[in-house]
Scaffold this motif. Structure first.
Motif, PDB file in Angstrom:
ATOM      1  N   TYR A 102      -6.152  -5.211  -1.633  1.00  0.00           N
ATOM      2  CA  TYR A 102      -5.090  -6.179  -1.904  1.00  0.00           C
ATOM      3  C   TYR A 102      -5.746  -7.380  -2.593  1.00  0.00           C
ATOM      4  O   TYR A 102      -6.932  -7.639  -2.417  1.00  0.00           O
ATOM      5  CB  TYR A 102      -4.444  -6.653  -0.596  1.00  0.00           C
ATOM      6  CG  TYR A 102      -3.380  -5.731  -0.021  1.00  0.00           C
ATOM      7  CD1 TYR A 102      -3.696  -4.450   0.392  1.00  0.00           C
ATOM      8  CD2 TYR A 102      -2.054  -6.145   0.113  1.00  0.00           C
ATOM      9  CE1 TYR A 102      -2.725  -3.607   0.933  1.00  0.00           C
ATOM     10  CE2 TYR A 102      -1.082  -5.310   0.656  1.00  0.00           C
ATOM     11  CZ  TYR A 102      -1.417  -4.046   1.064  1.00  0.00           C
ATOM     12  OH  TYR A 102      -0.456  -3.219   1.601  1.00  0.00           O
ATOM     13  N   ILE A 148      -2.438  -3.703  -6.933  1.00  0.00           N
ATOM     14  CA  ILE A 148      -3.110  -3.058  -5.810  1.00  0.00           C
ATOM     15  C   ILE A 148      -4.092  -2.064  -6.439  1.00  0.00           C
ATOM     16  O   ILE A 148      -3.722  -1.339  -7.366  1.00  0.00           O
ATOM     17  CB  ILE A 148      -2.086  -2.270  -4.954  1.00  0.00           C
ATOM     18  CG1 ILE A 148      -1.121  -3.210  -4.236  1.00  0.00           C
ATOM     19  CG2 ILE A 148      -2.784  -1.324  -3.985  1.00  0.00           C
ATOM     20  CD1 ILE A 148      -1.690  -3.879  -3.027  1.00  0.00           C
ATOM     21  N   SER A 168      -8.536  -7.106   1.699  1.00  0.00           N
ATOM     22  CA  SER A 168      -8.160  -8.099   0.689  1.00  0.00           C
ATOM     23  C   SER A 168      -9.417  -8.704   0.084  1.00  0.00           C
ATOM     24  O   SER A 168     -10.350  -9.059   0.803  1.00  0.00           O
ATOM     25  CB  SER A 168      -7.326  -9.208   1.334  1.00  0.00           C
ATOM     26  OG  SER A 168      -7.205 -10.300   0.437  1.00  0.00           O
ATOM     27  N   ALA A 227       0.833  -1.210   0.000  1.00  0.00           N
ATOM     28  CA  ALA A 227       0.000   0.000   0.000  1.00  0.00           C
ATOM     29  C   ALA A 227       0.864   1.255   0.000  1.00  0.00           C
ATOM     30  O   ALA A 227       0.578   2.220  -0.703  1.00  0.00           O
ATOM     31  CB  ALA A 227      -0.931   0.009   1.220  1.00  0.00           C
TER      32      ALA A 227
END
Lengths: 238, 238
Positions: B156, B215, B128, B109
């Motif tokens: 994620y 990402i 996620s 991140a």
């Protein structure tokens, strides 16, 4: 724009070291500057106190516009409650020819989590309790939403000398959705040589010593204490 | 338990380098191991493929129990969707005498944010989309809560070859609360030499190439594009 990590020299990245090494000028908040004297050497420095963010960033941009390579340092990751956004905005407004590169660093949440065990193995939220730049009502709404959704939450800037009641209110909000036995922890000076770790629970967290140098982590009821360490089980059958 | 950062050698910390340097054995997922051959040197290595997490952690603990100093490596930060929690749990259950130290790293991140500008200057959530270990319904609830609360959100594991629809549903959830013009971005291989950055918006994000190495960052309507970079203004009057 260089994130120098949470404090201890060992948590600096190679890129942060290289950026400062390649700079003629190093600019930063005075207390961070004191933690990197080993890197600064004979370089020119500009340091300013708290709440002088705009002056500090402008001084860095002015030096860069004059032809210097400048490291503007932030603790932790410059992109997380650091100076990266202000540098880009002020650069575009006043110094459009200055190129800005952002060097990411280890943020305090990562350092605090490592000191505690592994409380951020699953989804989490990061919320600052400082209402200097964000209205408190909006922060309250965010706290309520993440508390209700069961997210592990990392609180940055939980308290300062003048700002006490915000953390009390935050704990009250989490208490609406999570039991008093929910593991919660305080890490002060995370990732630095003065690191202090205190593992507690939601019902007792306010009894701990919490300062502007602390990170508070409130887990969810799925969290476990394993051998004295705080872990969010990731769902592997162990 | 060593977080080696997002990929490029420059984002490794001094502590990660020291940990591997002091180890007799290095254990990790095979593709990460290939990215640190310069650090491994002649050390003994154990590498396993995807979804062999328990075997990998057990192998590291066995080697440590036999008297070796072992580095179990994770990409990014070992404490964020890494192996730190499993190492502590499996260690307590099967190898209680093995000491485990967690070395934090730069998480994806932070690297993705640095590549884009400064999208994480204010509060944010990290979620996620992998439903291997967390039920999809719970992930949906979390997405809804953070979307509604206006939090910038870092996704994620947005997609894998077999897992396509989760990201579509996530974008649909954010679309309930945020306009199609809300800035959103994809960073693939964040913080590595193959990094690819694509700045778009919520209405077009699904048209981009998104893989298990990406990402995705969905901002809020307060986000701005400044000189081609994504910034969450922190509220300073610039």
């Amino acid at each position: 724009m260089v994130g120098i990590g949470p404090g201890a020299p060992e948590h600096r990245t190679q890129a942060a070291l290289a950026a400062i090494s390649n700079s003629q000028v190093v600019v930063g908040y005075s207390s961070y500057m004191a933690s990197i004297t080993d890197l600064i050497g004979n370089r020119q420095t500009i340091s300013t106190g708290m709440r002088k963010e705009i002056e500090r960033v402008r001084a860095a941009l002015e030096k860069a516009a004059a032809g210097n390579t400048v490291s503007l340092v932030s603790s932790g990751d410059a992109g997380i409650y650091g100076m990266a956004g202000l540098a880009i905005e002020l650069g575009a407004a006043e110094f459009p020819d200055v190129g800005i590169e952002i060097v990411p660093g280890v943020t305090a949440a990562s350092a605090a989590a490592a000191a505690l065990g592994a409380p951020l193995m699953l989804d989490f939220a990061v919320i600052s309790l400082s209402d200097l730049l964000v209205p408190w009502d909006r922060i309250r709404e965010r706290l309520d939403a993440v508390a209700k959704a069961g997210l592990v939450t990392v609180l940055y800037n939980p308290r300062s000398k003048r700002r006490i009641k915000q953390l009390d209110e935050a704990v009250e909000i989490f208490g609406k959705y999570r039991s008093a036995q929910t593991p919660a922890a305080v890490v002060t000076n995370a990732g630095s040589k003065d690191e202090e770790v205190c593992l507690s629970d939601l019902g007792h967290i306010l009894e701990l010593d919490i300062t502007m140098r602390s990170i508070v982590i409130i887990t969810s009821e799925a969290a476990r204490i394993v051998n004295g360490r705080l872990v969010m089980p990731r769902g592997y059958a162990v």
